[in-house]
Design a protein around this motif. Structure first.
Motif, PDB file in Angstrom:
ATOM      1  N   LEU B   9       0.843  -1.204   0.000  1.00  0.00           N
ATOM      2  CA  LEU B   9       0.000   0.000   0.000  1.00  0.00           C
ATOM      3  C   LEU B   9       0.877   1.254   0.000  1.00  0.00           C
ATOM      4  CD1 LEU B   9      -2.626   1.581   0.178  1.00  0.00           C
ATOM      5  CD2 LEU B   9      -2.668   1.174   2.625  1.00  0.00           C
ATOM      6  N   ALA B  10       1.869   1.253   0.870  1.00  0.00           N
ATOM      7  CA  ALA B  10       2.731   2.441   0.978  1.00  0.00           C
ATOM      8  C   ALA B  10       3.456   2.714  -0.336  1.00  0.00           C
ATOM      9  CB  ALA B  10       3.727   2.276   2.118  1.00  0.00           C
ATOM     10  N   GLU B  11       3.732   1.651  -1.087  1.00  0.00           N
ATOM     11  CA  GLU B  11       4.424   1.853  -2.376  1.00  0.00           C
ATOM     12  C   GLU B  11       3.445   1.961  -3.538  1.00  0.00           C
ATOM     13  OE1 GLU B  11       7.468  -1.110  -2.584  1.00  0.00           O
ATOM     14  OE2 GLU B  11       8.605  -0.170  -0.943  1.00  0.00           O
ATOM     15  N   LEU B  12       2.177   2.038  -3.223  1.00  0.00           N
ATOM     16  CA  LEU B  12       1.119   2.278  -4.212  1.00  0.00           C
ATOM     17  C   LEU B  12       1.049   1.169  -5.261  1.00  0.00           C
ATOM     18  CD1 LEU B  12       1.772   6.102  -4.796  1.00  0.00           C
ATOM     19  CD2 LEU B  12       0.339   5.038  -3.051  1.00  0.00           C
ATOM     20  N   ARG B  13       1.378  -0.071  -4.842  1.00  0.00           N
ATOM     21  CA  ARG B  13       1.338  -1.188  -5.800  1.00  0.00           C
ATOM     22  C   ARG B  13      -0.067  -1.801  -5.738  1.00  0.00           C
ATOM     23  NH1 ARG B  13       6.815  -3.549  -3.468  1.00  0.00           N
ATOM     24  NH2 ARG B  13       6.246  -5.489  -4.536  1.00  0.00           N
ATOM     25  N   GLU B  14      -0.959  -1.148  -6.435  1.00  0.00           N
ATOM     26  CA  GLU B  14      -2.396  -1.418  -6.342  1.00  0.00           C
ATOM     27  C   GLU B  14      -2.750  -2.890  -6.617  1.00  0.00           C
ATOM     28  OE1 GLU B  14      -4.690   0.733  -9.271  1.00  0.00           O
ATOM     29  OE2 GLU B  14      -6.528   0.566  -8.096  1.00  0.00           O
ATOM     30  N   ASP B  15      -2.368  -3.386  -7.781  1.00  0.00           N
ATOM     31  CA  ASP B  15      -2.771  -4.750  -8.169  1.00  0.00           C
ATOM     32  C   ASP B  15      -2.256  -5.781  -7.179  1.00  0.00           C
ATOM     33  OD1 ASP B  15      -3.994  -3.607 -10.308  1.00  0.00           O
ATOM     34  OD2 ASP B  15      -2.367  -4.051 -11.728  1.00  0.00           O
ATOM     35  N   GLU B  16      -0.987  -5.633  -6.793  1.00  0.00           N
ATOM     36  CA  GLU B  16      -0.396  -6.589  -5.856  1.00  0.00           C
ATOM     37  C   GLU B  16      -1.079  -6.515  -4.488  1.00  0.00           C
ATOM     38  OE1 GLU B  16       4.169  -6.632  -6.124  1.00  0.00           O
ATOM     39  OE2 GLU B  16       3.560  -4.939  -7.381  1.00  0.00           O
ATOM     40  N   ALA B  17      -1.385  -5.301  -4.061  1.00  0.00           N
ATOM     41  CA  ALA B  17      -2.019  -5.128  -2.746  1.00  0.00           C
ATOM     42  C   ALA B  17      -3.396  -5.803  -2.736  1.00  0.00           C
ATOM     43  CB  ALA B  17      -2.151  -3.636  -2.411  1.00  0.00           C
ATOM     44  N   LEU B  18      -4.167  -5.569  -3.796  1.00  0.00           N
ATOM     45  CA  LEU B  18      -5.521  -6.132  -3.830  1.00  0.00           C
ATOM     46  C   LEU B  18      -5.471  -7.658  -3.972  1.00  0.00           C
ATOM     47  CD1 LEU B  18      -7.408  -3.446  -5.939  1.00  0.00           C
ATOM     48  CD2 LEU B  18      -7.116  -3.581  -3.460  1.00  0.00           C
ATOM     49  N   ALA B  19      -4.497  -8.132  -4.748  1.00  0.00           N
ATOM     50  CA  ALA B  19      -4.344  -9.586  -4.901  1.00  0.00           C
ATOM     51  C   ALA B  19      -3.993 -10.214  -3.554  1.00  0.00           C
ATOM     52  CB  ALA B  19      -3.270  -9.889  -5.942  1.00  0.00           C
ATOM     53  N   LEU B  20      -3.140  -9.542  -2.808  1.00  0.00           N
ATOM     54  CA  LEU B  20      -2.745 -10.072  -1.501  1.00  0.00           C
ATOM     55  C   LEU B  20      -3.945 -10.096  -0.551  1.00  0.00           C
ATOM     56  CD1 LEU B  20      -0.579 -11.156   0.386  1.00  0.00           C
ATOM     57  CD2 LEU B  20       0.091  -8.817   0.914  1.00  0.00           C
ATOM     58  N   VAL B  21      -4.768  -9.069  -0.607  1.00  0.00           N
ATOM     59  CA  VAL B  21      -5.957  -9.039   0.251  1.00  0.00           C
ATOM     60  C   VAL B  21      -6.859 -10.229  -0.072  1.00  0.00           C
ATOM     61  CG1 VAL B  21      -8.110  -7.783   0.724  1.00  0.00           C
ATOM     62  CG2 VAL B  21      -5.942  -6.545   0.663  1.00  0.00           C
ATOM     63  N   ARG B  22      -7.127 -10.408  -1.366  1.00  0.00           N
ATOM     64  CA  ARG B  22      -8.006 -11.519  -1.775  1.00  0.00           C
ATOM     65  C   ARG B  22      -7.417 -12.860  -1.356  1.00  0.00           C
ATOM     66  NH1 ARG B  22      -8.296  -8.503  -6.645  1.00  0.00           N
ATOM     67  NH2 ARG B  22     -10.210  -7.260  -6.663  1.00  0.00           N
TER      68      ARG B  22
END
Lengths: 377, 208
Positions: B9-22
């Motif tokens: 999140l802090a590095e604004l890596r949107e796709d990776e962050a959302l994939a990790l959440v899922r």
């Protein structure tokens, strides 16, 4: 020196006989002169009479920065999403003009601009937001109305010039593609997200729109006979973008646009709202002695003098809040400081920070207009 | 093992962050701890903003990722997101429809864990008062860009006082031309120069 020479000398970084004062005054002058904001936007003769009264009572101006007087129909024809316009679509006659922050373009549409052709694409959008433009009769009505008002505005520019008041830009309003997309198409928030999510598409759309924006401006310059263009910058300012983003997305556009105008002997009036202080060094990339940097009170204008004083004419920036809430002595003191420091060695035009607010205190406007006669750089 | 959710999140890596959440939710991770990690990410974003490493655009992007992530986590949460730092009523005042600044502040306050009642733009003083009464909120955040907004802010503060709520409710202001003088004119308590400062003011007044 007459007003025009005074202004031109300042633009070329010279030192005129005194600092010229060139505010955005018509919102205020309309109310002060006893007409509604609707009349100011749609009846240039009434607006001019209101400004005459204002000047008689409160002091002369050397010129008008952007003037909204009589621009109502012209704005309706060139702005693809209609702003809130006094007396139009249920807005009160004396209401306040405001832009509407609205997304009218899906993110996938960036590609469409090039495919469809920028002009056709813009017209498609205008038809969606102003349905009457979808029919030939309605379309003609909008543009005929704007055409008539353009003629009236041209006459007004001449009238004012004969009275010693220079119109800086009249209706010569131009946007850089990204300012245009953010302001009228994608809305602020979505545009910012696009810079992260689809940077290449944004850049391609900007390239596709550039020529159309320039041609629209060129038509205006030719018809008005005024060799200056007003270019608003807010959404690509340091209030919002990082320096890296500014370099990558916005600076190339500002450079290309300014160079286009300067090659044609036209002076860009860069009306930069919000805070641009961190981006001042970049503005050295714009042609020297050929542009005006007009600040609104959010940027550090004294810093602008330090960084850009030998590069571009600086214009500004008596803050709107000061003109409404301050006392005349404070306004005068602020103007004195601007004249002494930013006006040192010339290259300075005194103006309001964005517009003189409609509800400014008349005695404060008077103090501002008088300051150029009372103080010397 | 890859980077943590907070780092993504802090590095604004949107796709990776959302994939990790899922992925984490499918793997049975505790949804509340994911929200907590997102908050840590936002704290880091805030730190970078204060340090001048991040700018407003990055703040906006981080808040967007936070929002998307919380939307994914939402259905898995039982008994709320743990956002119980207090209620805030917020809006752009009567006569003014500018909402860029207001929306940013609204989003950041939500990320910070506040329950934000955003009343939108052109909000009548009485509507602010009603919402304050209804929610028991102790903070009112008023926004405006036009000088006419100063009068609406003043009117709103007066209406809050009239309703007998001024003791309980702190009023903060924001918007381009707003300064100390406008605070005094309107009878408010403070103003925020930027969105981050609005969050700091909220934390100060609501004791977080």
């Amino acid at each position: 020196m007459d007003a025009r020479e005074r202004i031109e000398t300042a633009i070329r970084l010279g030192k005129p006989d005194r600092v010229p004062v060139v505010p955005i005054i018509d919102f205020f002058a309309g109310r002060y002169g006893g007409i509604t904001q609707h009349e100011m936007f749609f009846d240039i003769e009434k607006a001019d009479a209101a400004l005459e009264k204002t000047m008689r009572d409160l002091g002369l101006i050397d010129g008008q920065n952007l003037s909204y007087a009589g621009l109502g129909r012209i704005m309706q024809a060139i702005f693809p999403t209609p702003p809130i316009m006094p007396g139009v679509r249920g807005v009160p006659e004396d209401g306040q003009f405001q832009f509407v922050e609205k997304t009218v373009m899906a993110p996938e549409e960036y590609r469409l601009i090039e495919e469809r052709g920028p002009l056709r694409w813009i017209l498609d959008k205008m038809k969606l937001s102003t349905p009457e433009m979808g029919k030939p009769a309605g379309f003609l009505k909008v543009f005929a109305g704007a055409g008539r008002d353009i003629m009236k505005a041209r006459r007004s520019v001449k009238r004012w010039r004969s009275k010693g008041v220079e119109s800086m830009v009249a209706y010569n309003i131009v946007f850089t593609p990204m300012e245009y997309i953010s302001l009228f198409m994608r809305s602020f928030n979505d545009f910012i997200l696009d810079l992260f999510r689809r940077p290449e598409e944004v850049k391609a759309a900007s390239r596709a729109l550039m020529k159309t924006m320039q041609m629209q401006g060129l038509m205006m310059v030719r018809s008005s006979g005024l060799k200056r263009v007003f270019m608003g910058g807010t959404r690509t300012s340091a209030s919002f973008l990082s320096p890296k983003q500014f370099e990558e997305f916005a600076l190339p556009e500002w450079q290309e646009m300014c160079e286009f105008w300067v090659r044609r002997g036209v002076t860009p009036l860069l009306h930069f709202d919000s805070d641009w202080t961190a981006f001042f060094p970049y503005l050295k990339n714009l042609p020297r002695g050929k542009c005006i940097l007009n600040l609104d009170g959010s940027s550090d204008i004294f810093k602008a003098k330090e960084v850009l004083g030998d590069h571009m004419c600086i214009m500004g920036d008596v803050p709107a809040a000061l003109l409404k809430l301050g006392e005349p002595e404070e306004v005068e003191e602020y103007c004195r400081k601007l004249i002494a420091e930013v006006g040192a060695d010339g290259g300075f035009i005194l103006s309001s920070g964005c517009t003189i607010p409609v509800d400014a205190k008349p005695e404060n406007v008077k103090a501002m207009l008088a300051s150029v006669h009372r103080h010397r750089p | 093992m890859g980077d943590s959710l907070a780092v993504l999140l802090a590095e604004l890596r949107e796709d990776e962050a959302l994939a990790l959440v899922r992925g984490s939710l499918e793997g049975g991770a505790d949804p509340l701890s994911l929200v907590e990690e997102l908050r840590q990410g936002m704290t880091e974003v805030g730190r970078r903003f204060e340090a001048g490493e991040y700018f407003l655009s990055e703040l906006i992007m981080s808040a967007e990722i936070f929002k998307e992530a919380v939307e994914i986590i939402g259905p898995h949460l039982q008994g709320g997101s743990g956002a119980d730092k207090g209620s805030i009523v917020l809006g752009t005042v009567k006569g003014d429809i500018h909402d860029i600044g207001k929306n940013i502040v609204s989003t950041l306050l939500r990320c910070e864990g506040y329950e934000v009642h955003d009343l939108g733009v052109d909000v009548e003083p009485a509507a602010f008062v009603r919402k304050l009464e209804e929610t028991g909120a102790r903070l009112l955040a008023l926004s405006g860009l036009l000088t006419l907004a100063f009068d609406s802010m003043k009117e709103t503060v007066a209406a809050v006082a009239e309703a007998g709520l001024r003791e309980r409710v702190r009023v903060i202001l924001g918007g381009g031309p707003v300064n100390e003088r406008v605070v005094e004119y309107a009878g408010a308590d403070a103003f925020g120069e930027d969105a981050a400062q609005a969050v700091r003011l909220a934390n100060r007044y609501l004791g977080a």
